[in-house]
Design a protein around this motif. Structure first.
Motif, PDB file in Angstrom:
ATOM      1  N   VAL A  72      -3.934  -9.657   0.179  1.00 15.57           N
ATOM      2  CA  VAL A  72      -2.948  -9.423  -0.882  1.00 15.57           C
ATOM      3  C   VAL A  72      -3.153  -8.045  -1.499  1.00 15.57           C
ATOM      4  CG1 VAL A  72      -1.996 -10.246  -3.069  1.00 15.57           C
ATOM      5  CG2 VAL A  72      -2.753 -11.896  -1.355  1.00 15.57           C
ATOM      6  N   ASP A  73      -4.395  -7.635  -1.679  1.00 12.42           N
ATOM      7  CA  ASP A  73      -4.663  -6.297  -2.216  1.00 12.42           C
ATOM      8  C   ASP A  73      -4.085  -5.212  -1.305  1.00 12.42           C
ATOM      9  OD1 ASP A  73      -5.960  -7.111  -4.518  1.00 12.42           O
ATOM     10  OD2 ASP A  73      -7.954  -7.105  -3.586  1.00 12.42           O
ATOM     11  N   ALA A  74      -4.225  -5.391   0.014  1.00  8.59           N
ATOM     12  CA  ALA A  74      -3.665  -4.419   0.960  1.00  8.59           C
ATOM     13  C   ALA A  74      -2.136  -4.429   0.897  1.00  8.59           C
ATOM     14  CB  ALA A  74      -4.136  -4.747   2.376  1.00  8.59           C
ATOM     15  N   PHE A  75      -1.549  -5.601   0.714  1.00 11.59           N
ATOM     16  CA  PHE A  75      -0.094  -5.735   0.587  1.00 11.59           C
ATOM     17  C   PHE A  75       0.401  -5.003  -0.660  1.00 11.59           C
ATOM     18  CE2 PHE A  75       3.677  -7.956  -0.945  1.00 11.59           C
ATOM     19  CZ  PHE A  75       4.448  -8.085   0.202  1.00 11.59           C
ATOM     20  N   VAL A  76      -0.339  -5.139  -1.756  1.00 10.52           N
ATOM     21  CA  VAL A  76       0.006  -4.450  -2.999  1.00 10.52           C
ATOM     22  C   VAL A  76      -0.003  -2.941  -2.800  1.00 10.52           C
ATOM     23  CG1 VAL A  76      -0.778  -3.959  -5.365  1.00 10.52           C
ATOM     24  CG2 VAL A  76      -0.766  -6.315  -4.518  1.00 10.52           C
ATOM     25  N   ALA A  77      -1.020  -2.443  -2.099  1.00  5.64           N
ATOM     26  CA  ALA A  77      -1.127  -0.998  -1.861  1.00  5.64           C
ATOM     27  C   ALA A  77       0.042  -0.489  -1.018  1.00  5.64           C
ATOM     28  CB  ALA A  77      -2.457  -0.681  -1.177  1.00  5.64           C
ATOM     29  N   ARG A  78       0.441  -1.248   0.003  1.00  7.55           N
ATOM     30  CA  ARG A  78       1.585  -0.841   0.840  1.00  7.55           C
ATOM     31  C   ARG A  78       2.882  -0.834   0.033  1.00  7.55           C
ATOM     32  NH1 ARG A  78      -1.027  -4.260   4.581  1.00  7.55           N
ATOM     33  NH2 ARG A  78       0.462  -5.926   4.179  1.00  7.55           N
ATOM     34  N   ALA A  79       3.059  -1.839  -0.802  1.00 12.25           N
ATOM     35  CA  ALA A  79       4.268  -1.911  -1.625  1.00 12.25           C
ATOM     36  C   ALA A  79       4.341  -0.736  -2.584  1.00 12.25           C
ATOM     37  CB  ALA A  79       4.295  -3.229  -2.397  1.00 12.25           C
ATOM     38  N   ARG A  80       3.196  -0.355  -3.135  1.00 13.77           N
ATOM     39  CA  ARG A  80       3.161   0.769  -4.075  1.00 13.77           C
ATOM     40  C   ARG A  80       3.563   2.073  -3.386  1.00 13.77           C
ATOM     41  NH1 ARG A  80       1.040   1.423  -8.938  1.00 13.77           N
ATOM     42  NH2 ARG A  80       0.166  -0.675  -8.852  1.00 13.77           N
ATOM     43  N   ARG A  81       3.111   2.260  -2.143  1.00  9.07           N
ATOM     44  CA  ARG A  81       3.493   3.470  -1.416  1.00  9.07           C
ATOM     45  C   ARG A  81       4.985   3.467  -1.085  1.00  9.07           C
ATOM     46  NH1 ARG A  81      -1.495   2.377   1.218  1.00  9.07           N
ATOM     47  NH2 ARG A  81      -0.388   1.430   2.993  1.00  9.07           N
ATOM     48  N   ALA A  82       5.501   2.314  -0.649  1.00 10.47           N
ATOM     49  CA  ALA A  82       6.912   2.221  -0.258  1.00 10.47           C
ATOM     50  C   ALA A  82       7.842   2.414  -1.455  1.00 10.47           C
ATOM     51  CB  ALA A  82       7.178   0.867   0.403  1.00 10.47           C
ATOM     52  N   GLU A  83       7.409   1.986  -2.624  1.00 10.44           N
ATOM     53  CA  GLU A  83       8.251   2.075  -3.829  1.00 10.44           C
ATOM     54  C   GLU A  83       8.671   3.498  -4.138  1.00 10.44           C
ATOM     55  OE1 GLU A  83       8.729   3.363  -7.863  1.00 10.44           O
ATOM     56  OE2 GLU A  83       6.744   3.410  -6.862  1.00 10.44           O
ATOM     57  N   ARG A  84       7.845   4.461  -3.781  1.00 12.77           N
ATOM     58  CA  ARG A  84       8.149   5.860  -4.103  1.00 12.77           C
ATOM     59  C   ARG A  84       9.428   6.340  -3.424  1.00 12.77           C
ATOM     60  NH1 ARG A  84       1.972   7.626  -2.662  1.00 12.77           N
ATOM     61  NH2 ARG A  84       0.929   6.482  -4.353  1.00 12.77           N
ATOM     62  N   ALA A  85       9.766   5.767  -2.280  1.00 17.85           N
ATOM     63  CA  ALA A  85      11.002   6.145  -1.593  1.00 17.85           C
ATOM     64  C   ALA A  85      12.169   5.240  -1.979  1.00 17.85           C
ATOM     65  CB  ALA A  85      10.787   6.095  -0.078  1.00 17.85           C
ATOM     66  N   ILE A  86      11.874   4.014  -2.403  1.00 16.15           N
ATOM     67  CA  ILE A  86      12.934   3.058  -2.746  1.00 16.15           C
ATOM     68  C   ILE A  86      13.528   3.345  -4.118  1.00 16.15           C
ATOM     69  CG2 ILE A  86      13.428   0.613  -3.184  1.00 16.15           C
ATOM     70  CD1 ILE A  86      11.123  -0.018  -1.192  1.00 16.15           C
ATOM     71  N   SER A  87      12.684   3.650  -5.094  1.00 21.58           N
ATOM     72  CA  SER A  87      13.156   3.829  -6.478  1.00 21.58           C
ATOM     73  C   SER A  87      14.237   4.898  -6.631  1.00 21.58           C
ATOM     74  CB  SER A  87      11.972   4.145  -7.400  1.00 21.58           C
ATOM     75  OG  SER A  87      11.229   2.974  -7.664  1.00 21.58           O
ATOM     76  N   PRO A  88      14.109   6.080  -5.985  1.00 22.87           N
ATOM     77  CA  PRO A  88      15.168   7.075  -6.143  1.00 22.87           C
ATOM     78  C   PRO A  88      16.538   6.574  -5.706  1.00 22.87           C
ATOM     79  CG  PRO A  88      13.200   8.108  -5.254  1.00 22.87           C
ATOM     80  CD  PRO A  88      12.956   6.639  -5.234  1.00 22.87           C
ATOM     81  N   GLN A  89      16.593   5.768  -4.651  1.00 21.91           N
ATOM     82  CA  GLN A  89      17.875   5.245  -4.199  1.00 21.91           C
ATOM     83  C   GLN A  89      18.461   4.260  -5.214  1.00 21.91           C
ATOM     84  OE1 GLN A  89      17.810   3.648  -0.227  1.00 21.91           O
ATOM     85  NE2 GLN A  89      17.496   5.651   0.715  1.00 21.91           N
ATOM     86  N   VAL A  90      17.623   3.375  -5.726  1.00 24.00           N
ATOM     87  CA  VAL A  90      18.116   2.393  -6.696  1.00 24.00           C
ATOM     88  C   VAL A  90      18.570   3.087  -7.975  1.00 24.00           C
ATOM     89  CG1 VAL A  90      17.501   0.384  -8.100  1.00 24.00           C
ATOM     90  CG2 VAL A  90      16.677   0.556  -5.746  1.00 24.00           C
ATOM     91  N   ARG A  91      17.833   4.091  -8.400  1.00 21.79           N
ATOM     92  CA  ARG A  91      18.209   4.819  -9.615  1.00 21.79           C
ATOM     93  C   ARG A  91      19.533   5.567  -9.427  1.00 21.79           C
ATOM     94  NH1 ARG A  91      13.122   8.189 -11.515  1.00 21.79           N
ATOM     95  NH2 ARG A  91      14.171   8.150 -13.526  1.00 21.79           N
ATOM     96  N   THR A  92      19.732   6.134  -8.236  1.00 23.93           N
ATOM     97  CA  THR A  92      20.983   6.832  -7.959  1.00 23.93           C
ATOM     98  C   THR A  92      22.147   5.844  -7.897  1.00 23.93           C
ATOM     99  OG1 THR A  92      19.788   8.530  -6.737  1.00 23.93           O
ATOM    100  CG2 THR A  92      22.155   8.399  -6.373  1.00 23.93           C
ATOM    101  N   ALA A  93      21.925   4.669  -7.285  1.00 23.19           N
ATOM    102  CA  ALA A  93      22.964   3.635  -7.249  1.00 23.19           C
ATOM    103  C   ALA A  93      23.329   3.198  -8.663  1.00 23.19           C
ATOM    104  CB  ALA A  93      22.494   2.436  -6.430  1.00 23.19           C
ATOM    105  N   ALA A  94      22.344   3.158  -9.560  1.00 24.09           N
ATOM    106  CA  ALA A  94      22.615   2.791 -10.955  1.00 24.09           C
ATOM    107  C   ALA A  94      23.499   3.839 -11.622  1.00 24.09           C
ATOM    108  CB  ALA A  94      21.298   2.630 -11.716  1.00 24.09           C
ATOM    109  N   VAL A  95      23.205   5.110 -11.386  1.00 22.17           N
ATOM    110  CA  VAL A  95      23.998   6.184 -11.991  1.00 22.17           C
ATOM    111  C   VAL A  95      25.444   6.131 -11.494  1.00 22.17           C
ATOM    112  CG1 VAL A  95      24.313   8.683 -12.091  1.00 22.17           C
ATOM    113  CG2 VAL A  95      22.029   7.710 -12.401  1.00 22.17           C
ATOM    114  N   ILE A  96      25.620   6.026 -10.172  1.00 21.39           N
ATOM    115  CA  ILE A  96      26.962   6.066  -9.590  1.00 21.39           C
ATOM    116  C   ILE A  96      27.782   4.841  -9.993  1.00 21.39           C
ATOM    117  CG2 ILE A  96      28.250   6.046  -7.401  1.00 21.39           C
ATOM    118  CD1 ILE A  96      26.025   7.739  -6.202  1.00 21.39           C
ATOM    119  N   SER A  97      27.140   3.679 -10.114  1.00 21.22           N
ATOM    120  CA  SER A  97      27.863   2.455 -10.463  1.00 21.22           C
ATOM    121  C   SER A  97      27.928   2.212 -11.966  1.00 21.22           C
ATOM    122  CB  SER A  97      27.197   1.248  -9.787  1.00 21.22           C
ATOM    123  OG  SER A  97      25.904   1.016 -10.322  1.00 21.22           O
TER     124      SER A  97
END
Length: 281
Positions: A72-97
């Protein structure tokens, strides 16, 4: 709702964003983060409160072995790395919508919460492995977008369509506006590069308020020691709270966007970007 016109307008907006990013030489991630104020990355993961001297995890009658705790600790670390690329897209979708982005600083599920979730799955299904349980977790990275009831259906259509245009696969779409109990849409997505599953909840202010109000009831309901009679009582209390939430116009018909819509050609002639002000909180 004219879905063809909505889809055309959606792709036009996505093409506009892509063209601007290309013209400025910023790339998709830089362009997305430029649309909203910068937010510092989450603090480094602290040791889980339930970690024991044996390397395992123990809390509220739930346990993980040392080996499963490490997974689970390794899963948490992978999720934290992936979030850095996911958040900008979600934030942009929030602005446009024109959505309010609620609880952005809680976009990463805590290690203890994830361990509680995995341990509960293992308890409920003794033959299941930790790897199998982790494979079903889609909210280690999670976001909430919110619109007033009158703008909800259009906002969901635009935001979810943009996520699909950008290559995120819709893996789960739970629209519960017509069901007893919880009200809202919980959607799971798979990011194209990392393969990380993430969740986006689509709410109105009223449905989000009901979710927050029922959270403690839900947590008590899920505890291993809660009796069946108490479980039914807690569920009835939650159902009563959600029953008072107004259903936005058209919300019942909202469905998941097509998977992997073709990316628009940024070189084509584009309409002028919409000038409506958006809000992100």
């Amino acid at each position: 709702m004219n879905h063809r016109r909505t889809a055309s307008r959606l792709v036009s907006r996505a093409a506009t964003a892509a063209a601007l990013a290309t013209a400025l030489g910023l790339g998709a991630t830089a362009a997305a983060t430029a649309a909203v104020p910068a937010v510092p990355p989450p603090a480094a993961t602290a040791p889980a409160a339930g970690s024991g001297h044996d390397g395992g995890w123990h809390q509220d009658g739930l346990t993980l072995s040392a080996a499963d705790n490490k997974k689970v600790d390794a899963f948490v670390a992978r999720a934290r790395r992936a979030e850095r690329a996911i958040s900008p897209q979600v934030r942009t979708a929030a602005v446009i919508s024109h959505a309010a982005l609620i609880g952005f600083d809680q976009r990463l599920k805590s290690p203890d919460s994830l361990k509680r979730k995995v341990a509960t799955k293992l308890r409920e299904s003794p033959g299941q492995t930790a790897d199998q349980a982790l494979g079903t977790v889609n909210d280690a990275v999670r976001f909430t977008l919110q619109w007033p009831a009158g703008k909800y259906s259009q906002g969901v259509t635009t935001a979810s369509g943009l996520l699909a245009v950008w290559g995120n696969d819709s893996t789960r779409w739970s629209n519960t506006w017509t069901r007893p109990g919880y009200k809202g849409i919980n959607a799971a997505w798979r990011a194209p590069r990392s393969g990380q599953l993430f969740e986006v909840q689509f709410h109105t202010p009223e449905s989000k308020r009901a979710q927050l109000e029922t959270h403690k009831l839900y947590e008590e309901q899920r505890l291993p020691g809660t009796s069946p009679e108490k479980v039914r009582e807690l569920q009835a209390q939650q159902d009563a709270i959600f029953a008072a939430v107004p259903v936005p116009p058209g919300a019942e018909q909202l469905t998941a966007p097509a998977r992997r819509l073709p990316a628009p050609d940024p070189a084509r002639r584009l309409p002028a970007p919409a000038s409506e002000p958006g809000s992100v909180s």
